[in-house]
Design a protein around this motif. Structure first.
Motif, mmCIF file in Angstrom:
data_model
loop_
_atom_site.group_PDB
_atom_site.id
_atom_site.type_symbol
_atom_site.label_atom_id
_atom_site.label_comp_id
_atom_site.label_asym_id
_atom_site.label_seq_id
_atom_site.Cartn_x
_atom_site.Cartn_y
_atom_site.Cartn_z
ATOM 1 N N GLY A 128 8.658 5.002 -10.828
ATOM 2 C CA GLY A 128 7.948 5.514 -9.659
ATOM 3 C C GLY A 128 8.442 6.888 -9.253
ATOM 4 N N ALA A 129 7.692 7.527 -8.388
ATOM 5 C CA ALA A 129 8.042 8.868 -7.931
ATOM 6 C C ALA A 129 9.240 8.824 -6.989
ATOM 7 C CB ALA A 129 6.840 9.495 -7.220
ATOM 8 N N SER A 130 9.955 9.932 -6.924
ATOM 9 C CA SER A 130 11.074 10.072 -6.001
ATOM 10 C C SER A 130 10.544 10.301 -4.585
ATOM 11 C CB SER A 130 11.951 11.251 -6.424
ATOM 12 O OG SER A 130 12.975 11.478 -5.479
ATOM 13 N N VAL A 131 11.120 9.585 -3.620
ATOM 14 C CA VAL A 131 10.709 9.746 -2.227
ATOM 15 C C VAL A 131 11.904 9.442 -1.335
ATOM 16 C CG1 VAL A 131 9.827 7.365 -2.176
ATOM 17 C CG2 VAL A 131 9.090 8.991 -0.439
ATOM 18 N N SER A 132 12.067 10.218 -0.276
ATOM 19 C CA SER A 132 13.163 9.973 0.660
ATOM 20 C C SER A 132 12.817 8.804 1.566
ATOM 21 C CB SER A 132 13.416 11.222 1.509
ATOM 22 O OG SER A 132 12.354 11.418 2.434
ATOM 23 N N PRO A 133 13.828 8.119 2.118
ATOM 24 C CA PRO A 133 13.542 7.033 3.054
ATOM 25 C C PRO A 133 12.721 7.487 4.252
ATOM 26 C CG PRO A 133 15.835 6.944 2.358
ATOM 27 C CD PRO A 133 15.277 8.231 1.825
ATOM 28 N N GLU A 134 12.995 8.705 4.733
ATOM 29 C CA GLU A 134 12.282 9.207 5.905
ATOM 30 C C GLU A 134 10.797 9.421 5.598
ATOM 31 O OE1 GLU A 134 16.547 9.949 6.264
ATOM 32 O OE2 GLU A 134 15.110 10.510 4.709
ATOM 33 N N GLU A 135 10.495 9.998 4.440
ATOM 34 C CA GLU A 135 9.089 10.204 4.079
ATOM 35 C C GLU A 135 8.392 8.869 3.850
ATOM 36 O OE1 GLU A 135 6.442 11.620 0.279
ATOM 37 O OE2 GLU A 135 8.204 12.844 0.737
ATOM 38 N N GLU A 187 0.818 -1.208 0.000
ATOM 39 C CA GLU A 187 0.000 0.000 0.000
ATOM 40 C C GLU A 187 0.854 1.261 0.000
ATOM 41 O OE1 GLU A 187 -3.110 0.124 -0.632
ATOM 42 O OE2 GLU A 187 -3.372 -2.051 -0.573
ATOM 43 N N THR A 188 2.002 1.214 0.648
ATOM 44 C CA THR A 188 2.880 2.384 0.664
ATOM 45 C C THR A 188 3.532 2.594 -0.693
ATOM 46 O OG1 THR A 188 3.318 1.924 3.007
ATOM 47 C CG2 THR A 188 4.717 3.547 1.919
ATOM 48 N N LEU A 189 4.015 1.535 -1.295
ATOM 49 C CA LEU A 189 4.605 1.645 -2.637
ATOM 50 C C LEU A 189 3.573 2.133 -3.640
ATOM 51 C CD1 LEU A 189 6.733 -1.605 -2.542
ATOM 52 C CD2 LEU A 189 7.651 0.676 -3.028
ATOM 53 N N ALA A 190 2.305 1.739 -3.447
ATOM 54 C CA ALA A 190 1.244 2.130 -4.376
ATOM 55 C C ALA A 190 0.955 3.624 -4.326
ATOM 56 C CB ALA A 190 -0.032 1.340 -4.080
ATOM 57 N N LEU A 191 1.502 4.329 -3.335
ATOM 58 C CA LEU A 191 1.392 5.782 -3.306
ATOM 59 C C LEU A 191 2.307 6.434 -4.344
ATOM 60 C CD1 LEU A 191 1.476 6.403 0.561
ATOM 61 C CD2 LEU A 191 -0.543 6.505 -0.922
ATOM 62 N N TYR A 192 3.319 5.683 -4.769
ATOM 63 C CA TYR A 192 4.366 6.271 -5.612
ATOM 64 C C TYR A 192 4.490 5.624 -6.986
ATOM 65 C CZ TYR A 192 5.621 8.135 -1.057
ATOM 66 O OH TYR A 192 5.581 8.770 0.164
ATOM 67 N N VAL A 193 3.758 4.541 -7.217
ATOM 68 C CA VAL A 193 3.814 3.861 -8.510
ATOM 69 C C VAL A 193 2.470 3.172 -8.737
ATOM 70 C CG1 VAL A 193 4.672 1.612 -7.674
ATOM 71 C CG2 VAL A 193 5.330 2.416 -9.965
ATOM 72 N N ASP A 239 22.651 -13.239 -10.835
ATOM 73 C CA ASP A 239 21.957 -14.493 -11.156
ATOM 74 C C ASP A 239 20.728 -14.721 -10.280
ATOM 75 O OD1 ASP A 239 23.944 -15.079 -13.066
ATOM 76 O OD2 ASP A 239 25.225 -15.921 -11.506
ATOM 77 N N ALA A 240 20.067 -13.649 -9.866
ATOM 78 C CA ALA A 240 18.854 -13.779 -9.049
ATOM 79 C C ALA A 240 17.667 -14.127 -9.924
ATOM 80 C CB ALA A 240 18.585 -12.484 -8.293
ATOM 81 N N LYS A 241 16.801 -15.009 -9.427
ATOM 82 C CA LYS A 241 15.581 -15.338 -10.168
ATOM 83 C C LYS A 241 14.660 -14.131 -10.263
ATOM 84 C CE LYS A 241 16.380 -19.759 -10.931
ATOM 85 N NZ LYS A 241 16.498 -20.307 -12.302
ATOM 86 N N PHE A 242 14.710 -13.279 -9.235
ATOM 87 C CA PHE A 242 13.928 -12.051 -9.219
ATOM 88 C C PHE A 242 14.904 -10.899 -9.003
ATOM 89 C CE2 PHE A 242 11.259 -15.537 -7.925
ATOM 90 C CZ PHE A 242 10.123 -15.361 -8.694
ATOM 91 N N PRO A 243 15.507 -10.405 -10.086
ATOM 92 C CA PRO A 243 16.551 -9.385 -9.948
ATOM 93 C C PRO A 243 16.025 -8.143 -9.258
ATOM 94 C CG PRO A 243 15.776 -9.532 -12.220
ATOM 95 C CD PRO A 243 15.188 -10.694 -11.497
ATOM 96 N N PRO A 244 16.875 -7.504 -8.457
ATOM 97 C CA PRO A 244 16.432 -6.307 -7.752
ATOM 98 C C PRO A 244 16.140 -5.162 -8.714
ATOM 99 C CG PRO A 244 18.792 -6.617 -7.481
ATOM 100 C CD PRO A 244 18.279 -7.843 -8.150
ATOM 101 N N VAL A 245 15.107 -4.400 -8.387
ATOM 102 C CA VAL A 245 14.754 -3.197 -9.128
ATOM 103 C C VAL A 245 14.526 -2.097 -8.104
ATOM 104 C CG1 VAL A 245 13.692 -4.455 -11.048
ATOM 105 C CG2 VAL A 245 12.272 -3.721 -9.112
ATOM 106 N N SER A 246 14.502 -0.851 -8.566
ATOM 107 C CA SER A 246 14.227 0.259 -7.670
ATOM 108 C C SER A 246 12.929 0.938 -8.064
ATOM 109 C CB SER A 246 15.367 1.280 -7.689
ATOM 110 O OG SER A 246 15.406 1.978 -8.923
ATOM 111 N N LEU A 247 12.314 1.601 -7.103
ATOM 112 C CA LEU A 247 11.074 2.329 -7.334
ATOM 113 C C LEU A 247 11.268 3.374 -8.431
ATOM 114 C CD1 LEU A 247 8.139 3.030 -6.457
ATOM 115 C CD2 LEU A 247 9.152 4.558 -4.744
ATOM 116 N N GLN A 248 12.300 4.198 -8.316
ATOM 117 C CA GLN A 248 12.545 5.222 -9.312
ATOM 118 C C GLN A 248 12.936 4.625 -10.656
ATOM 119 O OE1 GLN A 248 14.867 8.308 -6.626
ATOM 120 N NE2 GLN A 248 14.492 9.196 -8.633
ATOM 121 N N GLY A 249 13.722 3.563 -10.615
ATOM 122 C CA GLY A 249 14.177 2.937 -11.851
ATOM 123 C C GLY A 249 13.049 2.353 -12.674
ATOM 124 N N GLU A 250 11.929 2.033 -12.020
ATOM 125 C CA GLU A 250 10.773 1.478 -12.718
ATOM 126 C C GLU A 250 9.689 2.529 -12.947
ATOM 127 O OE1 GLU A 250 10.661 -1.718 -13.968
ATOM 128 O OE2 GLU A 250 12.791 -1.681 -13.361
#
Length: 253
Positions: free
Chosen positions: A167-174, A94-100, A154-165
């Motif tokens: 999504g909106a920019s957000v600080s860790p604190e926010e 639900e938190t990620l859905a605020l930004y993507v 070699d991860a089956k689910f390679p890491p991605v980032s919110l911004q890289g996909e």
């Protein structure tokens, strides 16, 4: 210490936050503080020197990503404490859905959130206790907000980032402010309605529900249709030999 999220107007009541510039890991700090805290406490740091994920795996935390842990006294059995993995996953979703776009997100059993099929967030639970009840429980959360860890190969689910996909920019604190609020909401649901409500909400967003997936449990590969998670949080697969409950495994699809 860095800017503290609990100064934010929308920080949930009853929760404390400790903010650091550098820690070995938020989970390690939670273990140190767990026996003495007097209320649910979030720990956040800008830099981790020894972050870890499930089964002792290294968790990289590049600058701008979230590394945080909630430590509290749940007053419950280890079985019920384990349900907090799904509480945290729902709150993260639900938190990620605020930004993507939420259509790009999915929960992955047992403790990840995917974004466009890549791993954007992970959850780690640790607890301590003697006898039938947990003394304290730590719920660690790592979220790739702005950077993708470079050391994962070699991860089956390679890491991605919110911004890289996209999504909106957000600080860790926010991000933590709204995550903490969503965790408090999910905890309220768990307290009022029980795990079945948490389970139902999690399944609505589950990756590959009703499809064939593979569970790696030790040396055994178990393939079947992802049917549900049961009331204990076990994965239920419909295999060629019938239903199979799985308490812990790595999942591939």
């Amino acid at each position: 210490m860095s800017t503290n999220p609990n100064k934010h107007a929308e920080w949930p009541q009853g929760y404390r936050c400790l903010a650091y510039d550098t820690l070995d890991s938020t989970m390690a700090e939670a273990a140190r503080l767990g026996p003495t805290i007097d209320g649910p406490t979030w720990i956040i740091t800008k830099t981790q020197t020894d972050g870890r994920g499930r089964r002792g795996r290294v968790w990289e935390n590049p600058k701008g990503n979230l590394a945080a842990t909630l430590v509290f006294h749940p007053f419950c059995t280890p079985q019920v404490a384990a349900q907090r993995s799904f509480v945290a996953a729902n709150a993260l979703f639900e938190t990620l859905a605020l930004y993507v776009d939420r259509a790009k997100l999915a929960t992955k059993w047992p403790n990840d959130v995917l974004l466009n099929g890549g791993k954007v967030a992970g959850i780690l639970l640790e607890s301590s206790g003697k006898g039938p009840f947990v003394d304290w429980l730590s719920v660690g959360v790592g979220v790739n907000l702005s950077e993708t860890p470079s050391g994962v190969k070699d991860a089956k689910f390679p890491p991605v980032s919110l911004q890289g996909e996209g999504g909106a920019s957000v600080s860790p604190e926010e991000f933590l402010v709204y995550l903490a609020g969503n965790v408090a909401t999910q905890e309220g649901k768990l307290d009022r309605f029980g795990f079945d409500k948490i389970r139902t909400d999690w399944l609505k967003n589950a990756a590959k529900l009703g499809e064939t997936i593979t569970a790696l449990q030790g040396a055994e590969m178990i393939q079947g249709i992802f049917d549900t998670i049961d009331t204990d949080g076990n994965l239920v697969l419909i295999t060629a030999k019938g239903p199979r409950k799985i308490a812990a495994a790595d999942i591939y699809f």
